[in-house]
Design a protein around this motif. Structure first.
Motif, mmCIF file in Angstrom:
data_model
loop_
_atom_site.group_PDB
_atom_site.id
_atom_site.type_symbol
_atom_site.label_atom_id
_atom_site.label_comp_id
_atom_site.label_asym_id
_atom_site.label_seq_id
_atom_site.Cartn_x
_atom_site.Cartn_y
_atom_site.Cartn_z
ATOM 1 N N GLU A 118 -14.060 -35.458 -100.522
ATOM 2 C CA GLU A 118 -15.032 -36.330 -99.850
ATOM 3 C C GLU A 118 -14.805 -37.783 -100.232
ATOM 4 O OE1 GLU A 118 -17.083 -35.622 -97.512
ATOM 5 O OE2 GLU A 118 -16.706 -33.463 -97.529
ATOM 6 N N ASN A 119 -14.440 -38.040 -101.479
ATOM 7 C CA ASN A 119 -14.135 -39.409 -101.912
ATOM 8 C C ASN A 119 -12.937 -39.957 -101.162
ATOM 9 O OD1 ASN A 119 -15.030 -37.628 -104.402
ATOM 10 N ND2 ASN A 119 -15.861 -39.669 -104.757
ATOM 11 N N LEU A 120 -11.912 -39.127 -100.993
ATOM 12 C CA LEU A 120 -10.720 -39.539 -100.260
ATOM 13 C C LEU A 120 -11.021 -39.765 -98.780
ATOM 14 C CD1 LEU A 120 -8.199 -37.072 -101.917
ATOM 15 C CD2 LEU A 120 -7.973 -39.564 -101.969
ATOM 16 N N ALA A 121 -11.832 -38.903 -98.216
ATOM 17 C CA ALA A 121 -12.132 -38.989 -96.781
ATOM 18 C C ALA A 121 -12.835 -40.287 -96.411
ATOM 19 C CB ALA A 121 -12.974 -37.791 -96.353
ATOM 20 N N LYS A 122 -13.447 -40.967 -97.374
ATOM 21 C CA LYS A 122 -14.119 -42.236 -97.099
ATOM 22 C C LYS A 122 -13.145 -43.390 -96.924
ATOM 23 C CE LYS A 122 -18.262 -41.047 -99.796
ATOM 24 N NZ LYS A 122 -19.090 -41.436 -100.972
ATOM 25 N N ALA A 123 -11.900 -43.228 -97.389
ATOM 26 C CA ALA A 123 -10.907 -44.300 -97.315
ATOM 27 C C ALA A 123 -10.306 -44.393 -95.920
ATOM 28 C CB ALA A 123 -9.806 -44.071 -98.348
ATOM 29 N N LYS A 124 -9.737 -45.554 -95.598
ATOM 30 C CA LYS A 124 -9.141 -45.757 -94.273
ATOM 31 C C LYS A 124 -7.831 -44.995 -94.111
ATOM 32 C CE LYS A 124 -11.133 -50.336 -93.408
ATOM 33 N NZ LYS A 124 -10.838 -51.777 -93.131
ATOM 34 N N ASN A 125 -7.065 -44.874 -95.186
ATOM 35 C CA ASN A 125 -5.768 -44.204 -95.111
ATOM 36 C C ASN A 125 -5.518 -43.457 -96.433
ATOM 37 O OD1 ASN A 125 -3.186 -43.386 -94.471
ATOM 38 N ND2 ASN A 125 -2.261 -45.419 -94.673
ATOM 39 N N PRO A 126 -6.297 -42.414 -96.681
ATOM 40 C CA PRO A 126 -6.211 -41.734 -97.980
ATOM 41 C C PRO A 126 -4.947 -40.877 -98.100
ATOM 42 C CG PRO A 126 -7.699 -40.536 -96.537
ATOM 43 C CD PRO A 126 -7.306 -41.795 -95.797
ATOM 44 N N ARG A 127 -4.448 -40.806 -99.330
ATOM 45 C CA ARG A 127 -3.290 -39.954 -99.596
ATOM 46 C C ARG A 127 -3.464 -39.237 -100.922
ATOM 47 N NH1 ARG A 127 0.754 -40.337 -95.944
ATOM 48 N NH2 ARG A 127 0.641 -42.164 -94.576
ATOM 49 N N ALA A 128 -2.959 -38.017 -100.953
ATOM 50 C CA ALA A 128 -2.905 -37.229 -102.178
ATOM 51 C C ALA A 128 -1.438 -36.918 -102.440
ATOM 52 C CB ALA A 128 -3.714 -35.949 -102.033
ATOM 53 N N ILE A 129 -0.950 -37.338 -103.596
ATOM 54 C CA ILE A 129 0.469 -37.203 -103.938
ATOM 55 C C ILE A 129 0.572 -36.428 -105.250
ATOM 56 C CG2 ILE A 129 2.604 -38.452 -104.459
ATOM 57 C CD1 ILE A 129 1.415 -40.825 -102.859
#
Length: 229
Positions: A118-129
């Motif tokens: 949910e924290n990532l989904a708030k960003a404009k261009n989230p990435r998980a690496i």
């Protein structure tokens, strides 16, 4: 005025090796860094957490709260005693060690991603690496059974997370390198535990992460495989 180019990043495994270098890089750049590790991190805001345990995952969630996160950088990883040297013996590796390796390398990335989705989904261009390994690629397994299994599992988990969280528009990538020039690897080469070689420079790992974070929200990269020349 807030610099719109600044990011909030969570770096898991930030106390040593690749994670410490990555946390330092983003801190120097001026980004807001949350450094997750059991022992103190020299960069960013330290979140003390043992991610091999559920309470460690909960500690990360509590520390981040409802903040927007631009990138989750899972750089942590563990392996068996004596791994990648002649000292490794599968039959001397305990069940407890196997479970610990898989809990850190495979289960923790799944749970932390779920926790911070949910924290990532708030960003404009989230990435998980995520930091994988070439041993997690087809036909590249090593004799370190738990570590190899955990890296195969990580890649499979990330592919599935991409589907499960598709509606959140998060980019998912696993970086799979051969030996990286951490202090530990350089010492192993110097003292003869590893064969003479030139490992992948840390700067190339960091450049790969910077490149992934520079891509538009229209592009997703499944794997980045880095081999020693």
């Amino acid at each position: 005025m807030i610099d719109q180019d600044k990011k909030k990043v969570v770096v898991v495994g930030a106390s040593r090796g690749i994670g410490a270098a990555v946390a330092e890089h983003f801190s120097i750049r001026g980004d807001e860094v949350f450094s997750v590790s059991r022992s103190p991190s020299v960069s960013g805001v330290w979140i003390q957490a043992d991610i091999s345990k559920p309470e460690g995952i909960a500690a990360v969630a509590d520390a981040i709260g409802n903040q927007t996160i631009d990138a989750l950088l899972f750089m942590g990883g563990v392996w068996e005693d004596g791994a990648f040297t002649e000292d490794y013996d599968f039959f001397k590796s305990s069940d407890q060690e196997t479970r610990f390796v898989i809990s850190v390398n495979t289960i923790a990335p799944i749970e932390i991603t779920r926790t911070l989705s949910e924290n990532l989904a708030k960003a404009k261009n989230p990435r998980a690496i995520y930091m994988g390994s070439v041993t997690g690629l087809d036909h590249s397994a090593s004799v370190e059974v738990a570590n190899t299994a955990s890296k195969f599992g990580l890649r499979g988990a990330v592919q599935s997370l991409r589907l499960a969280l598709r509606h959140k528009k998060i980019g998912f990538t696993v970086i799979n390198p051969e030996n990286v020039g951490t202090e530990e690897v350089m010492l192993d080469i110097k003292e003869g535990r590893f064969s003479p070689q030139i490992p992948i420079p840390m700067s190339d790992i960091i450049s790969s992460i910077d490149w992934l974070l520079s891509l538009s929200c229209n592009v997703d990269i499944q794997d980045v495989n880095l081999y020693q020349r």
